[in-house]
Design an enzyme around this catalytic site. Structure first.
Site, PDB file in Angstrom:
ATOM      1  N   ARG A 178       1.899   7.965  31.332  1.00  0.00           N
ATOM      2  CA  ARG A 178       3.339   8.073  31.070  1.00  0.00           C
ATOM      3  C   ARG A 178       3.671   8.383  29.601  1.00  0.00           C
ATOM      4  NH1 ARG A 178       2.683   8.409  35.466  1.00  0.00           N
ATOM      5  NH2 ARG A 178       3.631   7.339  37.233  1.00  0.00           N
ATOM      6  N   SER A 253      11.116   4.219  39.052  1.00  0.00           N
ATOM      7  CA  SER A 253      10.478   2.978  38.583  1.00  0.00           C
ATOM      8  C   SER A 253      11.039   2.624  37.210  1.00  0.00           C
ATOM      9  CB  SER A 253       8.973   3.162  38.474  1.00  0.00           C
ATOM     10  OG  SER A 253       8.455   3.456  39.743  1.00  0.00           O
ATOM     11  N   GLU A 355      10.334   2.341  31.669  1.00  0.00           N
ATOM     12  CA  GLU A 355       9.933   3.748  31.754  1.00  0.00           C
ATOM     13  C   GLU A 355      11.079   4.678  31.334  1.00  0.00           C
ATOM     14  OE1 GLU A 355       7.328   4.739  35.195  1.00  0.00           O
ATOM     15  OE2 GLU A 355       8.571   6.517  35.314  1.00  0.00           O
TER      16      GLU A 355
HETATM   17  C1  LIG Z   1      14.089   8.388  42.585  1.00  0.00           C
HETATM   18  C2  LIG Z   1      13.216   8.675  41.397  1.00  0.00           C
HETATM   19  C3  LIG Z   1      11.833   8.746  41.554  1.00  0.00           C
HETATM   20  C4  LIG Z   1      11.004   9.010  40.463  1.00  0.00           C
HETATM   21  N1  LIG Z   1       9.652   9.059  40.654  1.00  0.00           N
HETATM   22  C5  LIG Z   1       8.825   9.313  39.626  1.00  0.00           C
HETATM   23  C6  LIG Z   1       7.411   9.357  39.812  1.00  0.00           C
HETATM   24  O1  LIG Z   1       6.914   9.182  40.916  1.00  0.00           O
HETATM   25  N2  LIG Z   1       6.638   9.602  38.735  1.00  0.00           N
HETATM   26  C7  LIG Z   1       7.151   9.821  37.498  1.00  0.00           C
HETATM   27  O2  LIG Z   1       6.376  10.042  36.562  1.00  0.00           O
HETATM   28  N3  LIG Z   1       8.492   9.789  37.284  1.00  0.00           N
HETATM   29  C8  LIG Z   1       9.335   9.536  38.311  1.00  0.00           C
HETATM   30  N4  LIG Z   1      10.688   9.479  38.100  1.00  0.00           N
HETATM   31  C9  LIG Z   1      11.229   9.675  36.745  1.00  0.00           C
HETATM   32  C10 LIG Z   1      11.707  11.116  36.443  1.00  0.00           C
HETATM   33  O3  LIG Z   1      12.051  11.790  37.609  1.00  0.00           O
HETATM   34  C11 LIG Z   1      10.659  11.938  35.695  1.00  0.00           C
HETATM   35  O4  LIG Z   1      10.271  11.295  34.525  1.00  0.00           O
HETATM   36  C12 LIG Z   1      11.201  13.343  35.357  1.00  0.00           C
HETATM   37  O5  LIG Z   1      10.160  14.179  34.955  1.00  0.00           O
HETATM   38  C13 LIG Z   1      12.256  13.344  34.253  1.00  0.00           C
HETATM   39  O6  LIG Z   1      12.709  14.667  34.088  1.00  0.00           O
HETATM   40  P1  LIG Z   1      14.209  14.998  33.750  1.00  0.00           P
HETATM   41  O7  LIG Z   1      14.319  16.468  33.653  1.00  0.00           O
HETATM   42  O8  LIG Z   1      15.122  14.329  34.696  1.00  0.00           O
HETATM   43  O9  LIG Z   1      14.319  14.346  32.296  1.00  0.00           O
HETATM   44  P2  LIG Z   1      15.565  13.544  31.665  1.00  0.00           P
HETATM   45  O10 LIG Z   1      15.774  12.295  32.414  1.00  0.00           O
HETATM   46  O11 LIG Z   1      16.724  14.446  31.482  1.00  0.00           O
HETATM   47  O12 LIG Z   1      14.964  13.186  30.221  1.00  0.00           O
HETATM   48  C14 LIG Z   1      13.909  12.261  30.102  1.00  0.00           C
HETATM   49  C15 LIG Z   1      13.282  12.405  28.704  1.00  0.00           C
HETATM   50  O13 LIG Z   1      12.648  13.674  28.599  1.00  0.00           O
HETATM   51  C16 LIG Z   1      13.228  14.414  27.521  1.00  0.00           C
HETATM   52  N5  LIG Z   1      13.330  15.817  27.960  1.00  0.00           N
HETATM   53  C17 LIG Z   1      13.791  16.286  29.140  1.00  0.00           C
HETATM   54  N6  LIG Z   1      13.724  17.627  29.168  1.00  0.00           N
HETATM   55  C18 LIG Z   1      13.202  18.004  27.975  1.00  0.00           C
HETATM   56  C19 LIG Z   1      12.892  19.262  27.383  1.00  0.00           C
HETATM   57  N7  LIG Z   1      13.105  20.425  28.011  1.00  0.00           N
HETATM   58  N8  LIG Z   1      12.374  19.268  26.128  1.00  0.00           N
HETATM   59  C20 LIG Z   1      12.157  18.111  25.442  1.00  0.00           C
HETATM   60  N9  LIG Z   1      12.435  16.898  25.958  1.00  0.00           N
HETATM   61  C21 LIG Z   1      12.956  16.850  27.194  1.00  0.00           C
HETATM   62  C22 LIG Z   1      14.593  13.806  27.279  1.00  0.00           C
HETATM   63  O14 LIG Z   1      15.024  14.030  25.945  1.00  0.00           O
HETATM   64  C23 LIG Z   1      14.314  12.342  27.579  1.00  0.00           C
HETATM   65  O15 LIG Z   1      13.721  11.741  26.454  1.00  0.00           O
HETATM   66  C24 LIG Z   1      11.558   9.206  39.176  1.00  0.00           C
HETATM   67  C25 LIG Z   1      12.955   9.125  39.010  1.00  0.00           C
HETATM   68  C26 LIG Z   1      13.775   8.863  40.107  1.00  0.00           C
HETATM   69  C27 LIG Z   1      15.259   8.807  39.926  1.00  0.00           C
END
Ligand SMILES: Cc1cc2nc3c(=O)[nH]c(=O)nc-3n(C[C@H](O)[C@H](O)[C@H](O)COP(=O)(O)OP(=O)(O)OC[C@H]3O[C@@H](n4cnc5c(N)ncnc54)[C@H](O)[C@@H]3O)c2cc1C
Length: 368
Positions: A178, A253, A355
């Site tokens: 992570r 999570s 997380e």
């Molecule tokens: C129902 C559910 C299930 C999930 N299951 C999992 C799982 O099984 N495994 C897992 O690892 N995660 C899981 N997650 C967490 C999440 O989906 C992941 O971490 C996902 O990759 C986050 O991406 P995002 O685009 O939504 O990022 P955001 O939530 O928009 O941002 C998260 C972080 O990443 C940074 N960020 C985002 N995009 C960029 C970019 N282009 N450049 C630089 N920084 C950036 C942001 O600044 C922030 O710090 C889950 C979430 C939910 C709601």
């Protein structure tokens, strides 16, 4: 070129938690030029910048964010020769693998489905995870025994310090559980613009996780069957976004599974024994490190699926997910987070690390 800069934009709708105040300024950037323009605007106006993807790993404060929220909305998938060029030029192409590049604003789940349609192995266990492609290297997204670090070849970024576009190799990203340099050493420095994955045409799906092995019970599935199994298992735990599921408003999570050394593990086992628990579930990380499911520690500390705390609570299907069951505020989520952390610390002397990323908070301890 004129950038579409919006003011006082409510952020809750951009997050899966459906919580959070307003962004003072907001830009949804559709091109690399727009990203650079928006960053210039922030610099000129001395604004803090928050880079937003799909908002699925975030908790935004009720007060919002007093700066520029820059959503990375770049679209496009390059496949085969087109995707390979930068990697070939950088000597990163891997033998017998197909390179696929997705721009940062692509929806992750749709991208995984696209790769499986093309019979490409390497991302199948990561089906059903919300968010954008650009978020995946940030916390080295992983599930069911697979992590993006296994297939990422390179990450195209805008380096905000050097003010230039760079292609980071997998090794340079320093992926671990992570984490990567993007959420540790160089937090806020790089804007991810696109990610190149090396996938195996007609490759075997990865079936190493117990839940998946049990699902297939010895049968050898193909990629599509593996994807469906992952989606089914995730749905049973409310871990796919479904607007009809009351557990859906979460950030997945909420806590990472803690990794402890053998000495600490022995202490935890003793505490568990004193509580009448015969076994502590665990996974070996290496000869000295053990990973313990945070969900087990939380349950043994007195919390349970469906635990309610005002408008927030614990998912009825998954102990690790904190859910906004109504009109919860960010401060309610922080209260419950603090409560869970305190209890687990008291019982097992383990500090659970969240997380999701917290945005716009001044003091996380004050919400008690
Ligand atoms: C129902 C559910 C299930 C999930 N299951 C999992 C799982 O099984 N495994 C897992 O690892 N995660 C899981 N997650 C967490 C999440 O989906 C992941 O971490 C996902 O990759 C986050 O991406 P995002 O685009 O939504 O990022 P955001 O939530 O928009 O941002 C998260 C972080 O990443 C940074 N960020 C985002 N995009 C960029 C970019 N282009 N450049 C630089 N920084 C950036 C942001 O600044 C922030 O710090 C889950 C979430 C939910 C709601």
């Amino acid at each position: 070129m004129s950038l579409d800069i919006q003011e006082s934009v409510p952020l809750a709708e951009f997050t899966t938690f459906k919580i959070g105040g307003e962004a003072r300024f907001f830009v949804s950037a559709q091109s690399e030029i727009e990203i650079i323009e928006a960053l210039r605007f922030a610099e000129k106006n001395k604004l803090e910048v928050f880079i937003l993807g799909g908002g699925s790993n975030l908790l935004i404060a009720d007060e919002g964010f007093d700066g520029l929220v820059l959503q990375i909305s770049l679209k496009g998938i390059l496949f085969g020769a087109e995707a390979s060029l930068p990697a070939i030029n950088n000597g990163l192409a891997r033998k017998n693998e197909t390179l696929v590049t997705a721009r940062a604003g692509e929806n992750w789940e749709e991208f995984v489905a696209f790769c499986i349609e093309k019979n490409l192995a390497g991302l199948e266990c990561l089906s059903g995870i919300p968010g954008f492609v650009g978020g995946t290297p940030v916390q080295n997204v992983g599930a069911y025994g697979q992590e993006v670090s296994e297939t990422i070849v390179s990450v195209r970024c805008f380096d905000r310090n050097a003010k230039k576009i760079v292609e980071m190799t997998n090794a340079e990203c320093e992926f671990a559980y992570r984490t990567s340099i993007f959420n540790t050493t160089y937090i806020n420095r790089f804007v991810v613009l696109g990610v190149t994955y090396a996938l195996k045409y007609d490759g075997e799906p990865k079936i190493v996780y117990k839940d998946l092995q049990n699902y297939f019970n010895g049968k050898k599935p193909n990629l599509q069957e593996t994807r469906h199994a992952v989606l089914n298992i995730r749905s049973d735990k409310s871990m796919v976004i479904n607007k009809n599921d009351p557990n859906s408003n979460s950030a997945g999570s909420f806590f990472k599974n803690p990794i402890v050394d053998l000495k600490k593990f022995a202490k935890i086992k003793q505490t568990a024994k004193n509580m009448g628990a015969s076994e502590v579930p665990s996974y070996s990380v290496n000869t000295n490190k053990i990973k313990i499911p945070a969900a087990w520690l939380i349950e043994k500390s007195g919390f349970y699926k469906g635990f309610l705390f005002g408008e927030v609570g614990i998912s009825t299907k998954h102990t690790l997910a904190i859910v906004n069951f109504g009109n919860a505020k960010a401060s309610d989520v922080i209260c419950l987070k603090n409560k869970i952390q305190r209890k687990v610390k008291e019982k097992f002397d383990v500090t659970l690390k969240p997380e999701p990323v917290f945005i716009g908070f001044k003091d996380l301890q004050k919400h008690d």
